[in-house]
Design a protein around this motif. Structure first.
Motif, PDB file in Angstrom:
ATOM      1  N   ALA A 162       0.829  -1.213   0.000  1.00 45.74           N
ATOM      2  CA  ALA A 162       0.000   0.000   0.000  1.00 45.74           C
ATOM      3  C   ALA A 162       0.860   1.258   0.000  1.00 45.74           C
ATOM      4  N   LEU A 163       1.956   1.239   0.741  1.00 44.23           N
ATOM      5  CA  LEU A 163       2.847   2.399   0.812  1.00 44.23           C
ATOM      6  C   LEU A 163       3.444   2.716  -0.559  1.00 44.23           C
ATOM      7  N   PHE A 164       3.848   1.694  -1.285  1.00 44.64           N
ATOM      8  CA  PHE A 164       4.454   1.942  -2.593  1.00 44.64           C
ATOM      9  C   PHE A 164       3.416   2.295  -3.648  1.00 44.64           C
ATOM     10  N   ALA A 165       2.191   1.788  -3.508  1.00 45.15           N
ATOM     11  CA  ALA A 165       1.110   2.237  -4.390  1.00 45.15           C
ATOM     12  C   ALA A 165       0.868   3.730  -4.156  1.00 45.15           C
ATOM     13  N   ALA A 166       0.914   4.141  -2.884  1.00 47.47           N
ATOM     14  CA  ALA A 166       0.753   5.564  -2.549  1.00 47.47           C
ATOM     15  C   ALA A 166       1.919   6.389  -3.093  1.00 47.47           C
ATOM     16  N   LEU A 167       3.128   5.835  -3.057  1.00 51.64           N
ATOM     17  CA  LEU A 167       4.295   6.541  -3.603  1.00 51.64           C
ATOM     18  C   LEU A 167       4.106   6.818  -5.093  1.00 51.64           C
ATOM     19  N   ILE A 168       3.601   5.842  -5.833  1.00 54.20           N
ATOM     20  CA  ILE A 168       3.348   6.046  -7.266  1.00 54.20           C
ATOM     21  C   ILE A 168       2.339   7.180  -7.447  1.00 54.20           C
ATOM     22  N   ALA A 169       1.305   7.183  -6.612  1.00 58.58           N
ATOM     23  CA  ALA A 169       0.287   8.236  -6.701  1.00 58.58           C
ATOM     24  C   ALA A 169       0.883   9.605  -6.395  1.00 58.58           C
ATOM     25  N   VAL A 170       1.692   9.710  -5.357  1.00 50.56           N
ATOM     26  CA  VAL A 170       2.311  10.990  -4.982  1.00 50.56           C
ATOM     27  C   VAL A 170       3.217  11.495  -6.100  1.00 50.56           C
ATOM     28  N   LEU A 171       3.944  10.598  -6.735  1.00 52.23           N
ATOM     29  CA  LEU A 171       4.815  11.016  -7.840  1.00 52.23           C
ATOM     30  C   LEU A 171       4.006  11.535  -9.032  1.00 52.23           C
ATOM     31  N   GLY A 172       2.726  11.211  -9.080  1.00 59.13           N
ATOM     32  CA  GLY A 172       1.843  11.747 -10.115  1.00 59.13           C
ATOM     33  C   GLY A 172       1.463  13.195  -9.883  1.00 59.13           C
ATOM     34  N   LEU A 173       1.734  13.706  -8.670  1.00 59.55           N
ATOM     35  CA  LEU A 173       1.421  15.103  -8.369  1.00 59.55           C
ATOM     36  C   LEU A 173       2.398  16.067  -9.028  1.00 59.55           C
ATOM     37  N   ILE A 174       3.573  15.546  -9.387  1.00 58.12           N
ATOM     38  CA  ILE A 174       4.544  16.373 -10.104  1.00 58.12           C
ATOM     39  C   ILE A 174       3.944  16.653 -11.476  1.00 58.12           C
TER      40      ILE A 174
END
Length: 183
Positions: free
Chosen positions: A9-21
């Motif tokens: 779940a943490l790494f799925a969230a990391l992918i999502a956060v990197l989409g904010l760039i």
């Protein structure tokens, strides 16, 4: 088991956060995003199986309509667009990156992770990406291949970053890099 679920779940969230760039979309309709760095880190840090599961979880959330892709895109429609091959390739790429990182034990973890990120996160990922573009945009192989060339320098930089981040994590927290045996 609980640790596996948490890391996935943490790494799925990391992918999502990197989409904010903010994304930069090229004429081919394929955006340049930081999310591919997250895919690389899923494989280098979590390993093949958990890395691919983290990407699958992320894509499930996107399919459910959450606007997690760069530019706030989400929903089933993104799987009918020119990026569909790359989205499918993310799962395969994360898996291959994890396999290679764990298999290149004769190399330091950062070097192995960087090489794995280049092979899985660029070479392997681009194959379904090009096929998806050919189908969705009615392109020839040559045109599709030429349209991905601008992505290569940035993806090489992301692979180097993935290797460096993975090595730093391995030094700071021995055993946290699941793609490599501790010690």
């Amino acid at each position: 088991m609980e640790r596996n679920i948490t890391l996935t779940a943490l790494f799925a969230a990391l992918i999502a956060v990197l989409g904010l760039i903010p994304k930069l979309t090229l004429m081919s309709g394929i955006p340049i995003t930081a999310q591919s760095l997250g895919i690389m880190l899923c494989g280098t840090v979590l390993g093949a199986r958990r890395g691919a599961l983290a990407v699958l979880l992320f894509l499930l959330l996107v399919a459910l309509g959450l606007p997690l892709l760069a530019g706030g895109r989400g929903g089933l429609g993104v799987f009918a667009g020119p990026t569909v091959g790359f989205l499918v390739g993310w799962v395969v790429g994360a898996y291959v990156i994890g396999l290679l990182t764990s298999g290149l034990t004769s190399l330091p973890v950062g070097v192995a992770a960087g090489i794995a990120a280049v092979i899985g996160g660029i070479v392997v990922l681009y194959i379904p990406g090009i096929i998806g573009m050919m189908i969705m945009l009615d392109m020839s192989v040559q045109k599709a291949f030429l349209s991905i060339l601008p992505f290569i320098p940035g993806d090489l930089l992301k692979a180097v970053l993935a290797g460096a981040i993975t090595a730093t994590l391995a030094r700071a927290r021995p055993g946290v890099v699941a793609s490599r045996p501790a010690g």
